[in-house]
Design an enzyme around this catalytic site. Sequence first.
Site, PDB file in Angstrom:
ATOM      1  CE1 TYR A 159      -3.827   2.327   0.452  1.00  9.69           C
ATOM      2  CE2 TYR A 159      -2.399   3.427   2.018  1.00  9.69           C
ATOM      3  CZ  TYR A 159      -3.525   3.426   1.231  1.00  9.69           C
ATOM      4  OH  TYR A 159      -4.356   4.525   1.221  1.00  9.69           O
ATOM      5  CD  GLU A 247       2.855   9.673   7.723  1.00  8.53           C
ATOM      6  OE1 GLU A 247       1.618   9.538   7.646  1.00  8.53           O
ATOM      7  OE2 GLU A 247       3.548  10.076   6.788  1.00  8.53           O
ATOM      8  NE  ARG A 294       1.409  12.449   8.748  1.00 11.91           N
ATOM      9  CZ  ARG A 294       0.804  12.841   7.640  1.00 11.91           C
ATOM     10  NH1 ARG A 294       0.606  14.114   7.380  1.00 11.91           N
ATOM     11  NH2 ARG A 294       0.368  11.945   6.762  1.00 11.91           N
ATOM     12  CD  GLU A 350      -0.185  12.897   3.229  1.00 13.52           C
ATOM     13  OE1 GLU A 350      -0.005  11.785   2.701  1.00 13.52           O
ATOM     14  OE2 GLU A 350      -0.780  13.057   4.316  1.00 13.52           O
ATOM     15  CD1 TRP A 413      -5.658  -0.621   7.545  1.00 13.82           C
ATOM     16  CD2 TRP A 413      -4.145   0.835   6.842  1.00 13.82           C
ATOM     17  NE1 TRP A 413      -6.059  -0.185   6.328  1.00 13.82           N
ATOM     18  CE2 TRP A 413      -5.137   0.723   5.868  1.00 13.82           C
ATOM     19  CE3 TRP A 413      -3.085   1.690   6.608  1.00 13.82           C
ATOM     20  CZ2 TRP A 413      -5.121   1.437   4.688  1.00 13.82           C
ATOM     21  CZ3 TRP A 413      -3.053   2.389   5.430  1.00 13.82           C
ATOM     22  CH2 TRP A 413      -4.053   2.276   4.480  1.00 13.82           C
TER      23      TRP A 413
END
Length: 413
Positions: A159, A247, A294, A350, A413
């Site tokens: 991903y 991150e 974030r 971002e 995840w």
Amino acid sequence: MKITAADVVVTSPGRNFVTLRITTEDGLTGLGDATLNGRELAVEAYLREHVAPLLLGRDAHAIEDTWQYLYRGAYWRRGPVTMAAVAAVDTALWDIKGKAAGMPVYQLLGGACRTGALAYGHASGRDIPELLDSVRAHLADGFRAVRIQSGIPGLDSVYGVAASAAGEGERYDYEPARRTRAAHPRPTEETWDTRAYLRHMPTVFEAVRHTFGPELPLLHDGHHRMTPIQAARLGKDLEPYDLFWLEDATPGEDQRALRLIREHTTTPLAIGEVFNSVHDYTTLLQERLIDYVRSAVTHTGGITAVRKLLDMAAVHGVKSGMHGPTDISPVGMAAALHLDLAVHNFGIQEYMRHAPETLEVFRTSYRFEDGLLHPGDAPGLGVELDDEAASRFPYEPAYLPVNRLRDGTVHDW
């Protein structure tokens, strides 16, 4: 200035988006992003059935009071569905206030602290040569900072890695929720191997640094897939390559885990895109266990809440690094940019460019020039929703992939 209507629009121009539109008795409208990827209809129902009726007749200028009313007035607090709904209301009210004042929202927040917000793009490749081509493409597009993601030898897909690093899709929407027309859709399942990942990533960054030199800011997303000691190892292994940040190195629920990572590496750490409240950050900020927060405006209670979070972060020397994927609509993106311009402790933004069909539905005034983003100077947020265009893109069920280890165990995840 009373609120007379609160309507929810669900549209899918490339991805699913949930938008709240608030209308006042003076005819002013404001937009708020309530998109929650893979759970969009839950937020739609929360807004339509529970929140919208509470807004009718309220003073549209009373932003702080409305925020507290929706947050403290409900017994069930926090959580992604609730906070996305609160965020949509809050952002829409800031949009209205800016339009009423004839000023962009960043001026209402105290004015600009900078000429633009440094943005980073997403460079990726299935192998190192493809990744290097993607970095070159991003630099050609004007980016001054890039996130580095790479395929892992032995894994069919990862991903965050584009199917084609040189293709148009890579620079727009290459991290989509997977669509399916099945009656009962299920997420795609991907296979993961953390040890292979830990072995491979230092060679990736060595190649990128060797090719592009020491000045280019490089970022990397661990997607919560490491244990604390694994994250500590990766952070230490990547120190020679001078990352801007690492991150989501480990799941953020156990904030004490960041202590172990911090003890073992000087690589800057960013976390929080799945957080939805300032309370998720308390230990991380007070103990200075991270360097960048974030959270997105869309998922953390709106402009009002994120401004308070960033003020708290500033006290502890922590900067902003707001989430900006394409499953946050241009409304949510614009809200982030107004904060980026106004807060003193800005770090980086971002930026994944939305697909052309998304920009047909959401007409934006923000701009990207020479690596910097600016929200524009239109009154309010500077984004308008085209209802006719939105109606051409009905909702389609879609999910982000699920991660499993080689033995079939569901993984983080």
